[in-house]
Write an enzyme that holds these catalytic residues in place. Structure first.
Site, PDB file in Angstrom:
ATOM      1  N   GLU A 243      17.808  30.805 -54.629  1.00  0.00           N
ATOM      2  CA  GLU A 243      18.557  31.509 -53.586  1.00  0.00           C
ATOM      3  C   GLU A 243      17.713  31.737 -52.329  1.00  0.00           C
ATOM      4  OE1 GLU A 243      21.952  33.884 -52.095  1.00  0.00           O
ATOM      5  OE2 GLU A 243      21.615  32.120 -53.340  1.00  0.00           O
TER       6      GLU A 243
ATOM      7  N   THR B 188      34.064  26.251 -42.701  1.00  0.00           N
ATOM      8  CA  THR B 188      32.831  26.540 -43.424  1.00  0.00           C
ATOM      9  C   THR B 188      33.047  26.669 -44.931  1.00  0.00           C
ATOM     10  OG1 THR B 188      30.830  27.916 -43.347  1.00  0.00           O
ATOM     11  CG2 THR B 188      32.955  29.065 -43.262  1.00  0.00           C
TER      12      THR B 188
END
Length: 512
Positions: free
Chosen positions: A375, A502
């Site tokens: 992440e 997006t």
């Protein structure tokens, strides 16, 4: 449905079950599919999509997302069926007619005024509004044959209008910059600063809604808000040309900091500068100019090579003019965005830089025990955690947050790299990522976020199948393996008739 071509499985993955790992539990019809080489890779992705949908449909629909470990559900996106909205455009491009009709039969039943939780203008726009507008463009156009009932197609636009009407009061501020968090029960807002991405990632969907509905008011709302992002105030909030801060005061339209980068909270602002220009070049030339300014500054000021791996390039974060060698999985869309910008604007310089960024993010996948990137990661040689010194020396980065939330950005950039170059290595990398994600995140009735990408098996499950798993990960994984030039595929020559929001929902460009 057009059947995808069959692609040979690379030698490196011959022993891996493509769509389901061996430990997949048997729930009804799923959990039993096996693949042997040669594998039809596109079909393997479809099988994973269908398995995911079956788990969601049985245990969670019409709620927002499946909790696959416990076979329960969550409602992090207002309980309107976020996974269904996000799955629609993927089901369409995959030609999954039964799932398409399950979704479009449900959407007319949604009452947007009823929710027990705060509504995010940003999240609701990119997932629900973007998903419905994409579905409408497909089903009123090239994929009309997939809808059983034309009334359900019309309802996609009607419900888009209804949803936008419910959210439009967010823009009733002195500046026109909206508040992001809304309370539909009281008609109030949460009076707090808004963000660069959460303001700058509305213009594409709301402009498309104006063009489809014939009502210019939706586009006018977002254009007024966007103007504050194109001319940031005060000047100190733009430490590098084209690269502003993150937080904005909706009462004044002024920026409150000078912190940023191509990271979560800022990322899709830059993405939409380019994509909104692609949507309508005649209306949005100023957004193209602003994207080029940001891209040039990124190359000049933020491009960074790790001390131990100078062959890699990452885009750093900043606070004022101080640069921090830290980035995120979320930022790994940047390579694809630079490549798309280079194609659109005819600049090999942007394409080449984008390909370097793709290589950097690829390295974060290649280095871990699961072959999935973390992440958050860093590459500052002065800040390497003591227990990762050898890892940093070998790989050029260290892990700051080890989870994986079923994010799409690395595969997304592989997709753009492949569409631009035709180089088969990007297709191979996408397949390897797809296989690794299947092998690690498959659990219970679906797929789940995991805790640690650098532990074999992923270090445990967080019991969450995000809706963008349907919209993004599986769509990019599928379309990169399909050797066609369908109009919604990103064009190799940069002349696109569709543009993707997006959340990876394709919409027809204006006048296409």
């Amino acid at each position: 449905m057009v059947r995808p071509r069959v692609w040979a499985l690379s030698a490196v993955t011959l022993t891996v079950v493509a769509a389901l790992p061996a430990n997949a539990p048997e729930h009804g019809a799923w959990g039993k599919r096996q693949y042997a080489p040669p594998v039809d890779r596109a079909q393997a992705v479809i099988d994973t999509f269908r398995l995911s949908w079956e788990g969601y449909y049985q245990y969670a629909f019409p709620n927002d997302e499946l909790h696959p470990v416990t076979n329960t559900y969550g409602n992090s996106r207002n309980g309107w069926g976020a996974s269904a909205a996000d799955a629609l455009s993927t089901a369409l491009v995959m030609g999954q007619k039964d799932i398409v009709n399950q979704i479009i039969a449900y959407i007319p039943t949604i009452d947007w005024s009823v929710t027990s939780s705060t509504v995010s203008l940003f999240e609701t726009t990119i997932r629900y509004l973007g998903g419905m507008l994409s579905g409408y463009d497909f089903l009123s156009g090239p994929l009309a044959h997939l809808a059983d009932d034309p009334a359900h197609v019309t309802a996609l636009l009607t419900q888009s209008i209804n949803l936008a009407n419910n959210m439009s009061y967010a823009f009733n501020t002195p500046s026109g910059v909206p508040y992001n968090l809304l309370d539909f029960t009281s008609g109030g807002v949460r009076p707090e600063p808004n963000g660069l991405a959460t303001v700058g990632t509305l213009i594409l969907e709301w402009t498309r809604l104006s063009d489809l509905s014939g009502d210019p008011s939706y586009a006018a709302l977002v254009a007024r808000a966007e103007a504050y992002l194109l001319s940031p105030s005060p000047a100190s909030a733009e430490p590098f040309p084209g690269l502003p801060g993150m937080n904005i005061d909706p009462t004044t339209g002024e920026f409150l900091d000078a912190y940023g980068g191509w990271i979560g909270g800022a990322d899709s602002f830059y993405e939409y500068l380019l994509k909104t220009y692609m949507y309508s070049p005649s209306r949005f030339a100023s957004l193209r100019d602003r994207w080029e300014l940001a891209a040039d500054s990124t190359i000049t000021f933020l491009a960074s090579q790790p001390l131990t791996r100078p062959d890699l390039t990452f885009a750093a974060m900043y606070n004022g003019t101080q640069v921090f060698r830290t980035s995120e999985h979320l930022a790994c869309f940047d390579g694809g965005n630079f490549i798309l910008g280079g194609q659109t604007l005819g600049s090999q310089r942007y394409i080449d830089f984008g390909l370097r960024l793709v290589d950097g993010c690829r390295a974060t996948y290649a280095a871990t025990a699961t072959s999935i990137g973390p992440e958050v990661f860093g590459w500052d040689a002065a800040r390497v955690p003591a227990d990762q010194m050898a890892f940093f020396a070998r790989n050029g980065f260290y892990i700051l947050s080890p989870g994986y939330q079923l994010r799409p950005e690395v595969i997304e950039s592989y997709y753009y790299a492949y569409r631009a170059t035709g180089d088969a290595k990007y297709r191979e990398w996408a397949w390897e990522a797809f296989v690794a994600i299947n092998a690690t995140t498959r659990v219970g009735s679906g797929y789940s976020t995991i805790n640690d990408v650098n532990v074999p098996g992923g270090g445990g499950f967080a019991d969450m199948m995000e809706s963008f798993w349907f919209a993004e990960v599986l769509k990019y994984s599928y379309l990169i393996q399909v050797d066609d030039d369908a109009p919604w595929q990103v064009a190799r020559d940069g002349n696109n008739t569709w543009v993707w929001n997006t959340e990876a929902h394709p919409m027809r460009v204006a006048g296409a």
